[in-house]
Design a protein around this motif. Structure first.
Motif, PDB file in Angstrom:
ATOM      1  N   LEU A   1       0.764  -1.205   0.017  1.00  0.00           N
ATOM      2  CA  LEU A   1       0.017   0.120  -0.025  1.00  0.00           C
ATOM      3  C   LEU A   1       0.754   1.224   0.226  1.00  0.00           C
ATOM      4  CD1 LEU A   1      -2.784   1.018   0.391  1.00  0.00           C
ATOM      5  CD2 LEU A   1      -2.504   1.286   2.763  1.00  0.00           C
ATOM      6  N   MET A   2       1.953   1.167   0.639  1.00  0.00           N
ATOM      7  CA  MET A   2       2.851   2.364   0.828  1.00  0.00           C
ATOM      8  C   MET A   2       3.511   2.505  -0.538  1.00  0.00           C
ATOM      9  SD  MET A   2       2.109   3.302   3.702  1.00  0.00           S
ATOM     10  CE  MET A   2       1.211   2.658   4.969  1.00  0.00           C
ATOM     11  N   SER A   3       3.464   1.946  -1.369  1.00  0.00           N
ATOM     12  CA  SER A   3       4.263   2.111  -2.701  1.00  0.00           C
ATOM     13  C   SER A   3       3.669   1.543  -4.024  1.00  0.00           C
ATOM     14  CB  SER A   3       5.634   1.417  -2.524  1.00  0.00           C
ATOM     15  OG  SER A   3       5.513  -0.058  -2.452  1.00  0.00           O
ATOM     16  N   VAL A   4       2.310   1.251  -3.828  1.00  0.00           N
ATOM     17  CA  VAL A   4       1.550   0.921  -5.224  1.00  0.00           C
ATOM     18  C   VAL A   4       1.725   1.712  -6.218  1.00  0.00           C
ATOM     19  CG1 VAL A   4      -0.678   1.508  -4.477  1.00  0.00           C
ATOM     20  CG2 VAL A   4      -0.616  -0.466  -5.766  1.00  0.00           C
ATOM     21  N   LEU A   5       1.890   3.094  -5.921  1.00  0.00           N
ATOM     22  CA  LEU A   5       2.007   4.033  -6.930  1.00  0.00           C
ATOM     23  C   LEU A   5       3.091   5.084  -6.438  1.00  0.00           C
ATOM     24  CD1 LEU A   5       1.954   5.342  -9.915  1.00  0.00           C
ATOM     25  CD2 LEU A   5      -0.167   6.699  -8.835  1.00  0.00           C
ATOM     26  N   TYR A   6       2.618   5.951  -5.388  1.00  0.00           N
ATOM     27  CA  TYR A   6       3.635   6.723  -4.855  1.00  0.00           C
ATOM     28  C   TYR A   6       4.409   5.973  -3.626  1.00  0.00           C
ATOM     29  CZ  TYR A   6       0.980  10.529  -7.232  1.00  0.00           C
ATOM     30  OH  TYR A   6       0.639  11.094  -7.990  1.00  0.00           O
TER      31      TYR A   6
ATOM     32  N   ALA B   1      -1.212  13.728   1.882  1.00  0.00           N
ATOM     33  CA  ALA B   1      -2.669  13.089   1.874  1.00  0.00           C
ATOM     34  C   ALA B   1      -3.039  12.733   0.661  1.00  0.00           C
ATOM     35  CB  ALA B   1      -3.774  14.282   2.679  1.00  0.00           C
ATOM     36  N   TYR B   2      -2.868  13.628  -0.579  1.00  0.00           N
ATOM     37  CA  TYR B   2      -3.472  13.086  -1.968  1.00  0.00           C
ATOM     38  C   TYR B   2      -2.803  11.866  -2.356  1.00  0.00           C
ATOM     39  CZ  TYR B   2      -5.926  17.398  -3.145  1.00  0.00           C
ATOM     40  OH  TYR B   2      -6.732  18.261  -3.550  1.00  0.00           O
ATOM     41  N   ARG B   3      -1.511  11.709  -2.110  1.00  0.00           N
ATOM     42  CA  ARG B   3      -0.450  10.502  -2.470  1.00  0.00           C
ATOM     43  C   ARG B   3      -1.150   9.416  -1.707  1.00  0.00           C
ATOM     44  NH1 ARG B   3       4.044  14.210  -1.935  1.00  0.00           N
ATOM     45  NH2 ARG B   3       4.475  14.736  -4.026  1.00  0.00           N
ATOM     46  N   PHE B   4      -1.615   9.350  -0.268  1.00  0.00           N
ATOM     47  CA  PHE B   4      -2.221   8.229   0.328  1.00  0.00           C
ATOM     48  C   PHE B   4      -3.646   8.102  -0.555  1.00  0.00           C
ATOM     49  CE2 PHE B   4       0.811   8.334   3.961  1.00  0.00           C
ATOM     50  CZ  PHE B   4       0.894   6.958   4.105  1.00  0.00           C
ATOM     51  N   ALA B   5      -4.175   8.901  -0.703  1.00  0.00           N
ATOM     52  CA  ALA B   5      -5.565   8.618  -1.414  1.00  0.00           C
ATOM     53  C   ALA B   5      -5.548   7.812  -2.636  1.00  0.00           C
ATOM     54  CB  ALA B   5      -6.315   9.699  -1.582  1.00  0.00           C
ATOM     55  N   VAL B   6      -4.483   8.450  -3.451  1.00  0.00           N
ATOM     56  CA  VAL B   6      -4.412   7.793  -4.772  1.00  0.00           C
ATOM     57  C   VAL B   6      -3.741   6.372  -4.593  1.00  0.00           C
ATOM     58  CG1 VAL B   6      -2.807   7.656  -6.691  1.00  0.00           C
ATOM     59  CG2 VAL B   6      -3.818   9.714  -6.042  1.00  0.00           C
ATOM     60  N   ASN B   7      -2.953   6.108  -3.563  1.00  0.00           N
ATOM     61  CA  ASN B   7      -2.505   4.562  -3.234  1.00  0.00           C
ATOM     62  C   ASN B   7      -3.561   3.888  -2.868  1.00  0.00           C
ATOM     63  OD1 ASN B   7      -0.012   5.623  -4.053  1.00  0.00           O
ATOM     64  ND2 ASN B   7       1.159   4.527  -2.295  1.00  0.00           N
ATOM     65  N   TYR B   8      -4.618   4.370  -1.916  1.00  0.00           N
ATOM     66  CA  TYR B   8      -5.729   3.540  -1.421  1.00  0.00           C
ATOM     67  C   TYR B   8      -6.558   3.265  -2.651  1.00  0.00           C
ATOM     68  CZ  TYR B   8      -4.687   5.255   3.408  1.00  0.00           C
ATOM     69  OH  TYR B   8      -3.960   5.413   4.781  1.00  0.00           O
ATOM     70  N   VAL B   9      -6.938   4.261  -3.269  1.00  0.00           N
ATOM     71  CA  VAL B   9      -7.744   3.733  -4.390  1.00  0.00           C
ATOM     72  C   VAL B   9      -7.226   2.722  -5.302  1.00  0.00           C
ATOM     73  CG1 VAL B   9      -9.153   4.778  -6.289  1.00  0.00           C
ATOM     74  CG2 VAL B   9      -9.211   6.100  -4.294  1.00  0.00           C
ATOM     75  N   ILE B  10      -6.050   2.896  -5.746  1.00  0.00           N
ATOM     76  CA  ILE B  10      -5.575   2.023  -6.682  1.00  0.00           C
ATOM     77  C   ILE B  10      -5.277   0.636  -6.003  1.00  0.00           C
ATOM     78  CG2 ILE B  10      -3.207   1.505  -7.898  1.00  0.00           C
ATOM     79  CD1 ILE B  10      -2.958   4.292  -8.517  1.00  0.00           C
ATOM     80  N   TYR B  11      -4.993   0.624  -4.709  1.00  0.00           N
ATOM     81  CA  TYR B  11      -4.837  -0.669  -4.120  1.00  0.00           C
ATOM     82  C   TYR B  11      -6.133  -1.311  -3.974  1.00  0.00           C
ATOM     83  CZ  TYR B  11      -3.602  -4.137  -0.506  1.00  0.00           C
ATOM     84  OH  TYR B  11      -3.476  -5.384  -0.093  1.00  0.00           O
ATOM     85  N   SER B  12      -7.061  -0.434  -3.528  1.00  0.00           N
ATOM     86  CA  SER B  12      -8.358  -1.191  -3.442  1.00  0.00           C
ATOM     87  C   SER B  12      -8.996  -1.775  -4.736  1.00  0.00           C
ATOM     88  CB  SER B  12      -9.401  -0.214  -2.837  1.00  0.00           C
ATOM     89  OG  SER B  12      -9.838   0.926  -3.847  1.00  0.00           O
ATOM     90  N   MET B  13      -8.671  -1.180  -5.663  1.00  0.00           N
ATOM     91  CA  MET B  13      -9.035  -1.617  -7.173  1.00  0.00           C
ATOM     92  C   MET B  13      -8.423  -2.573  -7.823  1.00  0.00           C
ATOM     93  SD  MET B  13     -10.709   2.161  -8.436  1.00  0.00           S
ATOM     94  CE  MET B  13     -11.872   1.458 -10.013  1.00  0.00           C
TER      95      MET B  13
END
Length: 198
Positions: A107-112, A184-196
């Motif tokens: 989760l900490m590196s899925v994109l960012y 906070a934006y980077r976490f949101a992007v990672n959360y969404v990408i991870y979840s999907m």
């Protein structure tokens, strides 16, 4: 709807700009008992330190996660809030403990690449120090926790002693520190990408 509408406006525009996702113009505010929750791959719940979930809501949260959903809980601080949140999630997922997320979790590196050492405070926790810098006064250090399902998939991300919703809400506020909003934006992007993708 705690930081609505600014947080949602900023976040949905950010997700549209930073990803290839087809993002709605606005968020949806749903109750756990609404059948529409199954149309959404992730839920964002704020102030779980005030949760008083009914049995029907607990059962629906369990079903939502069992069907592949992902939950992020945010904006709660101190031991009382932790106890309320952990009791509610313990009722929904009695066999899955809350654990600390390791710094090398996917989760900490899925994109960012994310830094767990930066705390993301609510706007109300900020003050100007004697040297003129904006600093935060919080109940304790930032803690990143989660819940894994029986297959080892992270299904709940828990932001403790943080307030990402405020960071999105105040993204254009000159008082709110840019590094915290950016994270906070980077976490949101990672959360969404991870979840999907999981």
């Amino acid at each position: 709807a705690i930081d609505y509408p600014e947080a949602e406006i900023h976040l949905t525009r950010g997700l549209s700009r930073l990803t290839n996702l087809d993002v709605a113009d606005d968020s949806r505010h749903l109750r756990l008992t609404d059948d529409e929750i199954f149309d959404y791959p992730w839920l964002f719940a704020q102030q779980p330190g005030r949760w008083l979930l009914q049995a029907e809501e607990v059962a629906r949260l369990n079903e939502y996660i069992a069907r592949g959903g992902f939950l992020v809980v945010d904006d709660f601080h101190g031991q009382f809030d932790w106890q309320v949140m952990s009791t509610a999630l313990g009722r929904a997922f009695p066999d899955w403990p809350i654990v600390r997320l390791p710094e090398d979790h996917e989760l900490m590196s899925v994109l960012y690449e994310l830094d767990q050492n930066t705390q993301i405070p609510g706007r109300r926790h900020l003050y100007r120090a004697d040297n003129g810098e904006i600093q935060a006064q919080l109940y304790g250090p930032a803690e990143w926790h989660g819940i894994y399902d029986g297959s080892g998939r992270l299904v709940v991300a828990i932001n403790f002693n943080m307030d990402m919703g405020d960071a999105w809400e105040h993204a254009d506020d000159p008082v709110y520190p840019v590094p915290m909003t950016s994270l906070a934006y980077r976490f949101a992007v990672n959360y969404v990408i991870y979840s999907m993708t999981h």
